[in-house]
Design an enzyme around this catalytic site. Structure first.
Site, PDB file in Angstrom:
ATOM      1  N   ASN A  10       0.691  -1.171  -0.146  1.00 45.66           N
ATOM      2  CA  ASN A  10      -0.084   0.196  -0.041  1.00 45.66           C
ATOM      3  C   ASN A  10       1.031   1.245  -0.059  1.00 45.66           C
ATOM      4  O   ASN A  10       1.571   1.667   1.133  1.00 45.66           O
ATOM      5  CB  ASN A  10      -0.843   0.095   1.250  1.00 45.66           C
ATOM      6  CG  ASN A  10      -1.729   1.324   1.369  1.00 45.66           C
ATOM      7  OD1 ASN A  10      -1.870   1.913   0.609  1.00 45.66           O
ATOM      8  ND2 ASN A  10      -2.157   1.162   2.648  1.00 45.66           N
ATOM      9  N   TRP A  11       0.913   1.850  -1.294  1.00 42.71           N
ATOM     10  CA  TRP A  11       1.704   3.098  -1.114  1.00 42.71           C
ATOM     11  C   TRP A  11       1.101   4.428  -0.550  1.00 42.71           C
ATOM     12  O   TRP A  11       1.980   5.398  -0.397  1.00 42.71           O
ATOM     13  CB  TRP A  11       2.135   3.361  -2.813  1.00 42.71           C
ATOM     14  CG  TRP A  11       2.921   2.162  -3.459  1.00 42.71           C
ATOM     15  CD1 TRP A  11       3.526   1.029  -2.883  1.00 42.71           C
ATOM     16  CD2 TRP A  11       3.235   2.276  -4.737  1.00 42.71           C
ATOM     17  NE1 TRP A  11       3.979   0.523  -3.848  1.00 42.71           N
ATOM     18  CE2 TRP A  11       3.879   0.907  -4.815  1.00 42.71           C
ATOM     19  CE3 TRP A  11       3.332   3.024  -5.915  1.00 42.71           C
ATOM     20  CZ2 TRP A  11       4.739   0.434  -6.207  1.00 42.71           C
ATOM     21  CZ3 TRP A  11       3.896   2.680  -7.258  1.00 42.71           C
ATOM     22  CH2 TRP A  11       4.494   1.681  -7.346  1.00 42.71           C
ATOM     23  N   LYS A  12      -0.072   4.396   0.121  1.00 45.42           N
ATOM     24  CA  LYS A  12      -0.554   5.362   0.493  1.00 45.42           C
ATOM     25  C   LYS A  12      -0.338   6.765  -0.308  1.00 45.42           C
ATOM     26  O   LYS A  12      -0.478   6.775  -1.453  1.00 45.42           O
ATOM     27  CB  LYS A  12      -0.027   5.625   1.853  1.00 45.42           C
ATOM     28  CG  LYS A  12      -0.231   4.462   2.782  1.00 45.42           C
ATOM     29  CD  LYS A  12       0.063   4.580   4.036  1.00 45.42           C
ATOM     30  CE  LYS A  12       0.158   3.299   4.921  1.00 45.42           C
ATOM     31  NZ  LYS A  12       0.357   3.367   6.369  1.00 45.42           N
ATOM     32  N   HIS A  96      -9.552   0.795   4.877  1.00 43.87           N
ATOM     33  CA  HIS A  96      -8.058   0.907   5.491  1.00 43.87           C
ATOM     34  C   HIS A  96      -8.427   1.670   7.038  1.00 43.87           C
ATOM     35  O   HIS A  96      -9.052   2.600   6.999  1.00 43.87           O
ATOM     36  CB  HIS A  96      -7.051   1.454   4.628  1.00 43.87           C
ATOM     37  CG  HIS A  96      -5.707   1.428   5.145  1.00 43.87           C
ATOM     38  ND1 HIS A  96      -5.305   2.320   6.284  1.00 43.87           N
ATOM     39  CD2 HIS A  96      -4.754   0.404   5.056  1.00 43.87           C
ATOM     40  CE1 HIS A  96      -3.869   2.216   6.299  1.00 43.87           C
ATOM     41  NE2 HIS A  96      -3.679   1.247   5.729  1.00 43.87           N
ATOM     42  N   GLU A  98      -6.589   4.094   8.135  1.00 49.72           N
ATOM     43  CA  GLU A  98      -6.638   5.840   7.988  1.00 49.72           C
ATOM     44  C   GLU A  98      -7.962   6.135   7.520  1.00 49.72           C
ATOM     45  O   GLU A  98      -8.207   7.263   7.592  1.00 49.72           O
ATOM     46  CB  GLU A  98      -5.571   5.901   6.953  1.00 49.72           C
ATOM     47  CG  GLU A  98      -4.148   5.717   7.705  1.00 49.72           C
ATOM     48  CD  GLU A  98      -2.906   5.330   6.896  1.00 49.72           C
ATOM     49  OE1 GLU A  98      -2.783   5.372   5.439  1.00 49.72           O
ATOM     50  OE2 GLU A  98      -1.810   4.709   7.541  1.00 49.72           O
ATOM     51  N   GLU A 168      -5.237  -5.880  10.415  1.00 47.67           N
ATOM     52  CA  GLU A 168      -4.146  -4.640  10.677  1.00 47.67           C
ATOM     53  C   GLU A 168      -4.210  -3.924  11.940  1.00 47.67           C
ATOM     54  O   GLU A 168      -5.268  -3.033  12.044  1.00 47.67           O
ATOM     55  CB  GLU A 168      -4.354  -3.518   9.464  1.00 47.67           C
ATOM     56  CG  GLU A 168      -3.927  -4.017   8.165  1.00 47.67           C
ATOM     57  CD  GLU A 168      -3.179  -3.070   7.302  1.00 47.67           C
ATOM     58  OE1 GLU A 168      -2.421  -3.448   6.829  1.00 47.67           O
ATOM     59  OE2 GLU A 168      -4.047  -1.872   7.080  1.00 47.67           O
ATOM     60  N   GLY A 174       2.525   1.730  10.764  1.00 45.06           N
ATOM     61  CA  GLY A 174       3.405   2.892  10.680  1.00 45.06           C
ATOM     62  C   GLY A 174       4.083   3.263  12.079  1.00 45.06           C
ATOM     63  O   GLY A 174       4.603   4.184  12.157  1.00 45.06           O
ATOM     64  N   SER A 214       3.763  -2.775  10.394  1.00 43.72           N
ATOM     65  CA  SER A 214       4.946  -2.706  10.301  1.00 43.72           C
ATOM     66  C   SER A 214       5.652  -4.219  10.083  1.00 43.72           C
ATOM     67  O   SER A 214       6.666  -4.322  10.426  1.00 43.72           O
ATOM     68  CB  SER A 214       5.364  -2.312  11.794  1.00 43.72           C
ATOM     69  OG  SER A 214       5.091  -0.945  12.165  1.00 43.72           O
TER      70      SER A 214
HETATM   71  C1  PEP Z   1      -0.592  -0.280   5.924  1.00 39.97           C
HETATM   72  O1  PEP Z   1      -0.671   0.817   5.580  1.00 39.97           O
HETATM   73  O2  PEP Z   1      -1.406  -1.001   5.640  1.00 39.97           O
HETATM   74  C2  PEP Z   1       0.283  -0.713   6.913  1.00 39.97           C
HETATM   75  C3  PEP Z   1       0.102  -1.732   7.451  1.00 39.97           C
HETATM   76  O3  PEP Z   1       1.661   0.428   7.143  1.00 39.97           O
HETATM   77  P1  PEP Z   1       2.774   0.026   7.696  1.00 39.97           P
HETATM   78  O4  PEP Z   1       3.645  -1.476   7.068  1.00 39.97           O
HETATM   79  O5  PEP Z   1       3.845   1.077   7.345  1.00 39.97           O
HETATM   80  O6  PEP Z   1       2.655  -0.218   9.437  1.00 39.97           O
END
Ligand code: PEP
Length: 251
Positions: A10-12, A96, A98, A168, A174, A214
């Site tokens: 996921n490049w956000k 997600h 976010e 998640e 993050g 992470s």
């Molecule tokens: C994500 O954005 O879905 C995610 C898991 O981010 P990260 O790997 O940076 O924790």
């Protein structure tokens, strides 16, 4: 039951078109060696055409980071499933954390996105996960149940084949904190049992459940060794071609 692994990046809100093209080309290279697993990238909408160009002829799946349920109309700021397909995407991330936390998306809205995307033939990566406060107050499994049931409301057993669930934990996204493999496995097994109760065990056994939070080269092998972890949804480490390449090629 052997499920085909899926490693998703996921490049956000990162990557201009030029940067996206270069990263996608390197992901395509890394994915070539990984013939027994699937690889997915979710660039920002604006970079999807560049990524599709760079990945032409590759098996890497391209996904939107979100999707509307309607084909077109007065939905300012939204992107339709048809528009995603038009650019070469075949999947979409939905729900997600976010989107839930920063943009206030709830299970109802997320469910509309899920059913809309499925209706137009997309594969959906449905994200679920508890906050730190919810975990610490013992609500993790209840939250997962609400989010899984809510997200999959009115999704048929037939359509379930195009659903991937990503667990998640919000506190691990993050932050550099990863759930322990035991915590992740417990949540994954719970989600699979839920799907089994709601649909049937055979469908639950086929469903891929990804871990996200992470994920890095240093922890992917241990995570993937868990019986109910079928892949990863990777944020930060997906922006670095070398790290993502190592994650794709987990052992
Ligand atoms: C994500 O954005 O879905 C995610 C898991 O981010 P990260 O790997 O940076 O924790």
């Amino acid at each position: 039951m052997v499920r085909r692994a899926l490693i998703a990046g996921n490049w956000k809100m990162h990557m201009t078109t030029g940067q996206a093209k270069a990263l996608a080309a390197r992901v395509g290279e890394a994915a070539k060696q990984a013939t027994d697993r699937d690889v997915l990238v979710a660039p920002p909408f604006t970079a999807i055409p560049a990524v599709a160009g760079a990945l032409a002829g590759s098996e890497v799946i391209i996904a939107g980071q979100n999707v509307c349920w309607e084909e077109q109309g007065a939905y300012t700021g939204e992107i339709s499933p048809v528009m995603l397909k038009d650019l070469g995407a075949t999947a979409a991330i939905v729900g997600h954390s976010e989107r839930r936390q920063i943009f206030g998306e709830n299970d109802d809205l997320i469910n509309r996105r899920v059913t809309g995307a499925l209706g137009f033939g997309l594969t959906v990566v449905l994200c679920v996960g508890e906050t730190l406060e919810e975990r610490e107050s013992g609500q993790t499994l209840a939250v997962l149940e609400t989010q899984v049931q809510g997200g999959l409301e009115q999704v048929s057993g037939e359509d379930l084949a195009r659903i991937v669930v990503a667990y998640e934990p919000v506190w691990a996204i993050g932050t550099g904190k990863t759930a322990t493999t035991e915590q992740a496995q417990e949540a994954h097994a719970f989600i699979r049992r839920l799907i089994g109760k709601r649909y049937e065990k055979g469908l639950a056994d086929q469903m891929r459940i990804l871990y996200g939070g992470s994920v890095k080269p240093a922890n992917i092998d241990e995570l993937m060794a868990q019986p109910d972890i079928d892949g990863a949804l990777v944020g930060g480490a997906a922006l670095d071609a070398e790290s993502f390449g190592r994650i794709i090629n987990f052992k």
